[in-house]
Design a protein around this motif. Structure first.
Motif, PDB file in Angstrom:
ATOM      1  N   SER A   1       9.220  63.123  52.876  1.00 42.39           N
ATOM      2  CA  SER A   1       9.390  64.147  53.961  1.00 42.39           C
ATOM      3  C   SER A   1       9.801  65.682  53.031  1.00 42.39           C
ATOM      4  O   SER A   1       9.490  66.718  53.382  1.00 42.39           O
ATOM      5  CB  SER A   1      10.560  63.911  55.073  1.00 42.39           C
ATOM      6  OG  SER A   1      11.842  63.999  54.401  1.00 42.39           O
ATOM      7  N   LEU A   2      10.512  65.433  52.133  1.00 42.12           N
ATOM      8  CA  LEU A   2      11.153  66.657  51.316  1.00 42.12           C
ATOM      9  C   LEU A   2       9.719  67.111  50.377  1.00 42.12           C
ATOM     10  O   LEU A   2       9.713  68.487  50.168  1.00 42.12           O
ATOM     11  CB  LEU A   2      12.098  66.075  50.407  1.00 42.12           C
ATOM     12  CG  LEU A   2      13.459  66.437  50.994  1.00 42.12           C
ATOM     13  CD1 LEU A   2      14.360  65.636  50.034  1.00 42.12           C
ATOM     14  CD2 LEU A   2      13.935  67.764  51.109  1.00 42.12           C
TER      15      LEU A   2
ATOM     16  N   THR B   1      11.814  71.861  47.137  1.00 42.71           N
ATOM     17  CA  THR B   1      12.730  72.821  47.939  1.00 42.71           C
ATOM     18  C   THR B   1      12.350  74.379  47.659  1.00 42.71           C
ATOM     19  O   THR B   1      12.383  74.867  48.642  1.00 42.71           O
ATOM     20  CB  THR B   1      14.064  72.750  47.837  1.00 42.71           C
ATOM     21  OG1 THR B   1      14.465  71.148  47.911  1.00 42.71           O
ATOM     22  CG2 THR B   1      14.992  73.358  48.842  1.00 42.71           C
ATOM     23  N   LEU B   2      11.910  74.658  46.303  1.00 43.63           N
ATOM     24  CA  LEU B   2      11.574  76.072  46.194  1.00 43.63           C
ATOM     25  C   LEU B   2       9.942  76.047  46.441  1.00 43.63           C
ATOM     26  O   LEU B   2       9.825  77.470  46.186  1.00 43.63           O
ATOM     27  CB  LEU B   2      11.932  76.394  44.520  1.00 43.63           C
ATOM     28  CG  LEU B   2      13.304  76.482  44.288  1.00 43.63           C
ATOM     29  CD1 LEU B   2      13.798  76.594  42.948  1.00 43.63           C
ATOM     30  CD2 LEU B   2      14.027  77.435  45.189  1.00 43.63           C
TER      31      LEU B   2
ATOM     32  N   HIS C   1      14.825  61.798  40.249  1.00 41.97           N
ATOM     33  CA  HIS C   1      13.819  62.438  41.018  1.00 41.97           C
ATOM     34  C   HIS C   1      14.303  63.702  41.337  1.00 41.97           C
ATOM     35  O   HIS C   1      13.760  64.456  42.240  1.00 41.97           O
ATOM     36  CB  HIS C   1      13.355  61.876  42.346  1.00 41.97           C
ATOM     37  CG  HIS C   1      12.642  60.337  41.995  1.00 41.97           C
ATOM     38  ND1 HIS C   1      11.454  60.370  41.320  1.00 41.97           N
ATOM     39  CD2 HIS C   1      13.206  59.106  41.816  1.00 41.97           C
ATOM     40  CE1 HIS C   1      10.841  58.907  41.206  1.00 41.97           C
ATOM     41  NE2 HIS C   1      12.103  58.291  41.359  1.00 41.97           N
ATOM     42  N   LEU C   2      15.593  64.005  40.983  1.00 41.39           N
ATOM     43  CA  LEU C   2      16.256  65.119  41.483  1.00 41.39           C
ATOM     44  C   LEU C   2      15.268  66.677  41.228  1.00 41.39           C
ATOM     45  O   LEU C   2      15.261  67.489  41.983  1.00 41.39           O
ATOM     46  CB  LEU C   2      17.807  65.343  41.017  1.00 41.39           C
ATOM     47  CG  LEU C   2      18.389  66.724  41.128  1.00 41.39           C
ATOM     48  CD1 LEU C   2      18.569  66.879  42.603  1.00 41.39           C
ATOM     49  CD2 LEU C   2      19.913  66.573  40.400  1.00 41.39           C
ATOM     50  N   ASP C   3      14.894  66.585  39.910  1.00 42.22           N
ATOM     51  CA  ASP C   3      14.144  67.753  39.430  1.00 42.22           C
ATOM     52  C   ASP C   3      12.905  68.095  40.399  1.00 42.22           C
ATOM     53  O   ASP C   3      12.917  69.004  40.827  1.00 42.22           O
ATOM     54  CB  ASP C   3      13.663  67.529  38.105  1.00 42.22           C
ATOM     55  CG  ASP C   3      14.976  67.719  36.980  1.00 42.22           C
ATOM     56  OD1 ASP C   3      16.003  67.649  37.601  1.00 42.22           O
ATOM     57  OD2 ASP C   3      14.622  67.788  35.890  1.00 42.22           O
ATOM     58  N   MET C   4      12.260  67.068  40.606  1.00 46.65           N
ATOM     59  CA  MET C   4      11.000  67.147  41.554  1.00 46.65           C
ATOM     60  C   MET C   4      11.536  67.490  43.094  1.00 46.65           C
ATOM     61  O   MET C   4      10.836  68.579  43.618  1.00 46.65           O
ATOM     62  CB  MET C   4      10.381  65.830  41.872  1.00 46.65           C
ATOM     63  CG  MET C   4       9.444  65.760  42.726  1.00 46.65           C
ATOM     64  SD  MET C   4       8.524  64.067  42.846  1.00 46.65           S
ATOM     65  CE  MET C   4       9.889  63.213  43.617  1.00 46.65           C
ATOM     66  N   LEU C   5      12.901  67.234  43.400  1.00 51.11           N
ATOM     67  CA  LEU C   5      13.141  67.530  44.817  1.00 51.11           C
ATOM     68  C   LEU C   5      13.655  69.031  44.747  1.00 51.11           C
ATOM     69  O   LEU C   5      13.473  69.889  45.784  1.00 51.11           O
ATOM     70  CB  LEU C   5      14.114  66.798  45.093  1.00 51.11           C
ATOM     71  CG  LEU C   5      13.960  65.129  45.691  1.00 51.11           C
ATOM     72  CD1 LEU C   5      15.150  64.475  45.832  1.00 51.11           C
ATOM     73  CD2 LEU C   5      12.578  65.171  46.664  1.00 51.11           C
TER      74      LEU C   5
ATOM     75  N   LEU D   1       5.487  70.520  39.656  1.00 51.56           N
ATOM     76  CA  LEU D   1       5.615  69.949  40.903  1.00 51.56           C
ATOM     77  C   LEU D   1       4.653  69.311  41.251  1.00 51.56           C
ATOM     78  O   LEU D   1       4.413  68.185  42.004  1.00 51.56           O
ATOM     79  CB  LEU D   1       5.932  71.112  41.793  1.00 51.56           C
ATOM     80  CG  LEU D   1       6.044  70.720  43.304  1.00 51.56           C
ATOM     81  CD1 LEU D   1       7.048  69.529  43.503  1.00 51.56           C
ATOM     82  CD2 LEU D   1       6.433  71.832  44.210  1.00 51.56           C
ATOM     83  N   SER D   2       3.322  69.941  40.881  1.00 49.87           N
ATOM     84  CA  SER D   2       2.125  69.323  41.348  1.00 49.87           C
ATOM     85  C   SER D   2       1.944  67.895  40.788  1.00 49.87           C
ATOM     86  O   SER D   2       1.495  66.911  40.901  1.00 49.87           O
ATOM     87  CB  SER D   2       1.113  70.268  40.974  1.00 49.87           C
ATOM     88  OG  SER D   2      -0.159  69.341  40.879  1.00 49.87           O
ATOM     89  N   GLY D   3       2.098  68.142  39.398  1.00 49.58           N
ATOM     90  CA  GLY D   3       2.018  66.818  38.722  1.00 49.58           C
ATOM     91  C   GLY D   3       3.108  65.617  38.998  1.00 49.58           C
ATOM     92  O   GLY D   3       2.879  64.521  39.343  1.00 49.58           O
ATOM     93  N   ASP D   4       4.509  66.120  39.560  1.00 46.42           N
ATOM     94  CA  ASP D   4       5.399  65.194  40.142  1.00 46.42           C
ATOM     95  C   ASP D   4       5.028  64.423  41.268  1.00 46.42           C
ATOM     96  O   ASP D   4       5.152  63.398  41.613  1.00 46.42           O
ATOM     97  CB  ASP D   4       6.651  66.020  40.173  1.00 46.42           C
ATOM     98  CG  ASP D   4       7.284  66.368  38.998  1.00 46.42           C
ATOM     99  OD1 ASP D   4       7.121  65.649  37.994  1.00 46.42           O
ATOM    100  OD2 ASP D   4       8.312  67.081  39.080  1.00 46.42           O
TER     101      ASP D   4
END
Lengths: 114, 114
Positions: free
Chosen positions: A103-104, B19-20, B11-15, B87-90
């Motif tokens: 969802s995020l 968010t940005l 997975h914090l970096d991805m999240l 982000l796309s890769g993540d």
DNA sequence: GAGGCATACGTAGGATTCCTAGTTATCAAG
DNA sequence: CTTGATAACTAGGAATCCTACGTATGCCTC
């Protein structure tokens, strides 16, 4: 000096327990099962597998026993009752976690096939 | 002495990047957004958020700039081009990862609604 | 019989990540 | 003037995963 991607990200214990859900296996067989079922995505070095199994055994989630097959010693592990309960909780936690992440990550749940 | 559950598991970096993706935000707002969108599942302490933002900025994945609003200083971050690519890769990696985990967790992909 | 490969187990130490616990500061409400 | 929300920061510890080793057996080939 970037570290190689740590593909497991804290879910290793759950995956090891899941691999043992089908029945007892020894360490090397667990490693192979993980590799095969995941299509080589989880091809883990033994330096990852064995310490993790020791952790799980110390925590009482799996039980190990030595045997010898074809002159090679093996340590075969099986789930304990706490281990089964932990796996069950882990499955639920994984559902919640992956839903929250999805969802995020936004509205685009799957790349369109167009 | 068990550590409190580290719910993010790498997975914090991805999240944070995700968010940005909607637009620039300052650190505290990112923290709140993460909490709200996840239904309080990801309610992270600032000691987790801020160092992670510094990491991402050092890596060139986000760009920060100071401003002052109502007498409070803010550092507002936005995605850079490398950040967008990351982000796309993540996202792709997450799909693969979560599919692999799901298949290892066994045949029961979703708890039946019956 | 020497070498290589798969099998099978192990440890030491480093890199990274997340959390706890603290600090500093402003503004609004009581 | 004290509390609480907003807003940022850091130091240090705990946990996890990986790299890089070491040990040993059995089998196959040369």
């Amino acid at each position: 000096m970037r570290h190689q991607a740590q593909v497991l990200k804290g879910h290793l214990d759950m995956l090891l327990l899941a691999t043992l859900a089908d029945g007892p296996r020894h360490g090397y067989a667990i490693k192979e099962a993980l590799r095969e079922v995941s299509g080589s995505r989880f091809d883990l070095p033994t330096g990852t597998i064995y310490p993790a199994l020791h952790r799980l055994e110390d925590a009482g989630l799996i039980r190990g026993s030595w045997s010898t097959v074809d002159g090679r010693r093996r340590r075969t592990y099986e789930l304990t009752s706490p281990g089964r309960r932990r796996l069950s909780g882990d499955r639920k936690a994984w559902q919640e976690f992956s839903c929250a992440v999805a969802s995020l990550l936004g509205e685009e749940p799957w790349p369109a096939t167009t």
